[in-house]
Design an enzyme around this catalytic site. Sequence first.
Site, PDB file in Angstrom:
ATOM      1  N   GLU A 119       0.848  -1.200   0.000  1.00  0.00           N
ATOM      2  CA  GLU A 119       0.000   0.000   0.000  1.00  0.00           C
ATOM      3  C   GLU A 119       0.879   1.243   0.000  1.00  0.00           C
ATOM      4  O   GLU A 119       2.008   1.212   0.487  1.00  0.00           O
ATOM      5  CB  GLU A 119      -0.764  -0.031   1.331  1.00  0.00           C
ATOM      6  N   LYS A 121       2.434   4.562   1.321  1.00  0.00           N
ATOM      7  CA  LYS A 121       2.655   5.048   2.682  1.00  0.00           C
ATOM      8  C   LYS A 121       2.418   6.554   2.686  1.00  0.00           C
ATOM      9  O   LYS A 121       3.220   7.318   2.153  1.00  0.00           O
ATOM     10  CB  LYS A 121       4.080   4.732   3.136  1.00  0.00           C
ATOM     11  N   ASP A 123       2.193  10.313   3.969  1.00  0.00           N
ATOM     12  CA  ASP A 123       3.013  11.069   4.908  1.00  0.00           C
ATOM     13  C   ASP A 123       2.098  11.976   5.720  1.00  0.00           C
ATOM     14  O   ASP A 123       1.907  13.139   5.397  1.00  0.00           O
ATOM     15  CB  ASP A 123       4.041  11.884   4.118  1.00  0.00           C
ATOM     16  N   TYR A 234      -6.532   0.099   8.351  1.00  0.00           N
ATOM     17  CA  TYR A 234      -6.582  -1.065   9.253  1.00  0.00           C
ATOM     18  C   TYR A 234      -7.923  -1.138   9.951  1.00  0.00           C
ATOM     19  O   TYR A 234      -8.455  -0.124  10.418  1.00  0.00           O
ATOM     20  CB  TYR A 234      -5.468  -0.917  10.293  1.00  0.00           C
ATOM     21  N   LYS A 320      11.093   3.013   1.756  1.00  0.00           N
ATOM     22  CA  LYS A 320      11.041   4.446   1.474  1.00  0.00           C
ATOM     23  C   LYS A 320      11.849   4.763   0.227  1.00  0.00           C
ATOM     24  O   LYS A 320      12.907   4.188   0.025  1.00  0.00           O
ATOM     25  CB  LYS A 320      11.582   5.217   2.663  1.00  0.00           C
ATOM     26  N   CYS A 414       5.396  34.875 -25.009  1.00  0.00           N
ATOM     27  CA  CYS A 414       6.611  34.092 -25.251  1.00  0.00           C
ATOM     28  C   CYS A 414       7.827  34.868 -24.726  1.00  0.00           C
ATOM     29  O   CYS A 414       7.900  36.089 -24.903  1.00  0.00           O
ATOM     30  CB  CYS A 414       6.751  33.834 -26.745  1.00  0.00           C
ATOM     31  N   CYS A 416      10.629  35.135 -25.931  1.00  0.00           N
ATOM     32  CA  CYS A 416      11.497  35.676 -26.978  1.00  0.00           C
ATOM     33  C   CYS A 416      11.150  37.142 -27.220  1.00  0.00           C
ATOM     34  O   CYS A 416      10.140  37.634 -26.727  1.00  0.00           O
ATOM     35  CB  CYS A 416      11.357  34.884 -28.274  1.00  0.00           C
ATOM     36  N   CYS A 433       3.863  28.614 -27.770  1.00  0.00           N
ATOM     37  CA  CYS A 433       4.036  29.801 -28.594  1.00  0.00           C
ATOM     38  C   CYS A 433       3.789  29.303 -30.016  1.00  0.00           C
ATOM     39  O   CYS A 433       4.496  28.422 -30.493  1.00  0.00           O
ATOM     40  CB  CYS A 433       5.462  30.331 -28.459  1.00  0.00           C
ATOM     41  N   CYS A 438       9.134  32.826 -34.017  1.00  0.00           N
ATOM     42  CA  CYS A 438       9.771  32.900 -32.692  1.00  0.00           C
ATOM     43  C   CYS A 438      11.226  32.457 -32.818  1.00  0.00           C
ATOM     44  O   CYS A 438      11.505  31.310 -33.162  1.00  0.00           O
ATOM     45  CB  CYS A 438       9.009  32.014 -31.716  1.00  0.00           C
TER      46      CYS A 438
HETATM   47  S1  IVH Z   1       0.339   0.190   8.531  1.00  0.00           S
HETATM   48  C1  IVH Z   1       2.292  -1.385  12.639  1.00  0.00           C
HETATM   49  N1  IVH Z   1      -0.080   1.450   6.317  1.00  0.00           N
HETATM   50  O1  IVH Z   1       3.323   5.087   8.884  1.00  0.00           O
HETATM   51  C2  IVH Z   1       1.962  -0.147  11.973  1.00  0.00           C
HETATM   52  N2  IVH Z   1       0.901   2.670   8.095  1.00  0.00           N
HETATM   53  O2  IVH Z   1       5.953   4.709  10.052  1.00  0.00           O
HETATM   54  C3  IVH Z   1       1.034  -0.443  10.869  1.00  0.00           C
HETATM   55  N3  IVH Z   1       1.369   4.998   7.550  1.00  0.00           N
HETATM   56  O3  IVH Z   1       2.291   4.851  12.192  1.00  0.00           O
HETATM   57  C4  IVH Z   1       0.865   0.723  10.073  1.00  0.00           C
HETATM   58  N4  IVH Z   1       0.602   4.952   5.492  1.00  0.00           N
HETATM   59  O4  IVH Z   1       0.916   6.327  10.639  1.00  0.00           O
HETATM   60  C5  IVH Z   1       0.390   1.549   7.568  1.00  0.00           C
HETATM   61  N5  IVH Z   1      -0.512   2.399   4.274  1.00  0.00           N
HETATM   62  C6  IVH Z   1      -0.068   2.516   5.510  1.00  0.00           C
HETATM   63  C7  IVH Z   1       0.445   3.723   6.024  1.00  0.00           C
HETATM   64  C8  IVH Z   1       0.932   3.750   7.320  1.00  0.00           C
HETATM   65  C9  IVH Z   1       1.155   5.693   6.429  1.00  0.00           C
HETATM   66  C10 IVH Z   1       2.008   5.544   8.766  1.00  0.00           C
HETATM   67  C11 IVH Z   1       1.314   5.147  10.034  1.00  0.00           C
HETATM   68  C12 IVH Z   1       2.361   4.513  10.873  1.00  0.00           C
HETATM   69  C13 IVH Z   1       3.609   5.043  10.250  1.00  0.00           C
HETATM   70  C14 IVH Z   1       4.784   4.147  10.523  1.00  0.00           C
END
Ligand code: IVH
Length: 679
Positions: A119, A121, A123, A234, A320, A414, A416, A433, A438
């Site tokens: 999935e 991640k 931020d 989750y 990452k 443009c 130029c 442009c 030109c």
């Molecule tokens: S699963 C056991 N899935 O990343 C922790 N976390 O660095 C299970 N996060 O605290 C987390 N996207 O806040 C999970 N697709 C994702 C996520 C995700 C962002 C965050 C989450 C977690 C932190 C860990």
Amino acid sequence: MSMTLFDDNANIQRLNELRKIILEYDYAYYVEHKSLVDDFTYDKLYRELQKLESEYPDLYDPNSPTNKVPSDKISSFRKIAHSERMLSLQNTYSIDEVRDFDRRCKELLGVNQLDYLVELKLDGVSLSCVYQSNRLKYAVTRGDGELGDDVTMNALQISNLPKNISPTGRLVDGNFEVRGEVIMTKKEFAELNQKMLEQGQKTFANPRNLASGTLKLLDPNEVGKRPLNFFAYYLLSSALGQSTLDENLKILQEIGFKIIPSHKVCKSIEEIEEFIIEWENKRDELPFYIDGLVIKVNSIRQQQELGTISRFPRWAIAYKYSAEQVETKLLDITYQVGRTGIVSPVAELEPVELAQTIVKRATLHNEDYIKTLDLRVGDYVIVEKGGEIIPKVVGVNFEKREANSVPFEFPKFCPCEHKTPLVKYEDEVAYYCLSMDCPWQIRKKIEHFASRNAMNIEGLGERTIDQFVELGFLNNIADIYDLTKYADQIEKLEGWGKKSLEKLLNGIEESKKQPFENVLFALGIRYVGEFVAKIISKEIGSIDKLITMTYDELMAINQIGDKIAKSIKEFLQNNENIEIINKLKHQGLQFESHHSTNSSNLNKFNNLTFLFTGELENYTRNQAEKIVEGLGGKVVSSVSKKLSFLVVGNNPGSKLKKAQDIGITIINENEFIKLIDNE
Ligand code: IVH
């Protein structure tokens, strides 16, 4: 070599120093919503500490940042205990470590194959939402993993977070917990930060810090004024029995939660790698930031069997994207005009070292890119270099923005000296442009015309073209063949003489022998690259026939699609272009083909596989793939040992590194063109 006492002292000192620094960084990040360092540096220091701690087990300290989930608790909120600990994730920047993770999971479970849910991640900030009898009872931050802050009143303001759920058979009693991430989009962040700046309020360096700061505001009405989004990842419920993560995501969607866009159940490490590579390239296009991917064992039963170690689950890891980032000042935004008239913005940066090179300029792609990030001249911007070769600007440090900064506006004219008004088509992001006069475009058009794979005019390089355009000797490509008019003047120019002039005039004369397909390519019709030019030359045979053909007739030719057909028609309906073609004809250039169709060519890529990374200059990705398929080859989506060629364009993604690692043949666009054209 054995360690000396001196080494020990230095290491112990470093270990203590790292614990202190990381605790400070954690406090700033989780409580003050400030980033004192970038993620990459933080993770590097964290790993250094982990390594030192493993070398000196006697110095174990339960309060070390490696043993405790960093706390985000603020004293003014009520504390609530989590039903199940909220853990962190072990981070890695290396695919090899993901492979180790896969091996370890399988070994511990004693299985040969495992399903993973992979999935994006996000931020943002994690949040646990507890529902009782299908109603949101309370929402709690991660806190220290055991106890979190009760931010229910604030969570009620998150518009896409369901507050009441329609009863569902799957969650019988309506008692369950949903965990997910609270985020702000790039655009929402830029707009809000700007508003706060104008009102003299504190600003934030990135959307994550602003989202976490907002969730911890003491006035829920204020929270309601700020755009927050919740994405669930989750579901915890005793009613579910032993399910899988992807089944649970379906339930979450059914009951009204937004889940993280894009996830995949991967059945092998190869599929995981493919997904990682796919998102490395696509992540810039997302409306929000991701910092990597999370790879989780899909079965909850297997997750339980694997358990946790310290503050991390053994069943998940975060991959990452290894972007090295630096902050530098955006001194100016300048513009380049390409031969098709596209005006591209370029960041002029205060020179800064990044991944062992000095960066002074970075691409800004187009207007939308700049506006989404709300970049302004004078800002301190974050420049990143990941798997790509060309650096890119990925964000602004709003904390350092000057109060009098001016929002970016794409120029109306443009760059130029003719200052032609720029045009934007409805379904495109670029500005054009459209002027035939030109000088910037003329330079690029002539450069293309004279280039090796087009008319191959020796002696007519970039510098000479610039000089001749400036002097008014060249106003379009046809003028090249009239340069004899200026022979006396050219000979007298600085750096010129009899010999160099002769070489140039010879080169020009020789170019008249270039075959029709080269002439066609040299004209610079959009989407007519070398390969398409060759097809036209073979299938159609002459410019006169091409001019009379209708859109439908063009479309009937294999390899010519809608974009190419439209572009050809547009080009040949323009009188100025026809005039130039007539002049070139008159000069003796080849506008008819002399070869017959060679069908053996159509199978030359049999049994060969190709993969593309980065942007090609002559073809869209789709066209290039069609070409390969047209010649009997196959296009695949990931790097593997079986891959025959990796074709690398501008801004290649992580496929490049992977291909280098396993020794795949890597070719650039020109080599690819040679390969397809070589009979
Ligand atoms: S699963 C056991 N899935 O990343 C922790 N976390 O660095 C299970 N996060 O605290 C987390 N996207 O806040 C999970 N697709 C994702 C996520 C995700 C962002 C965050 C989450 C977690 C932190 C860990």
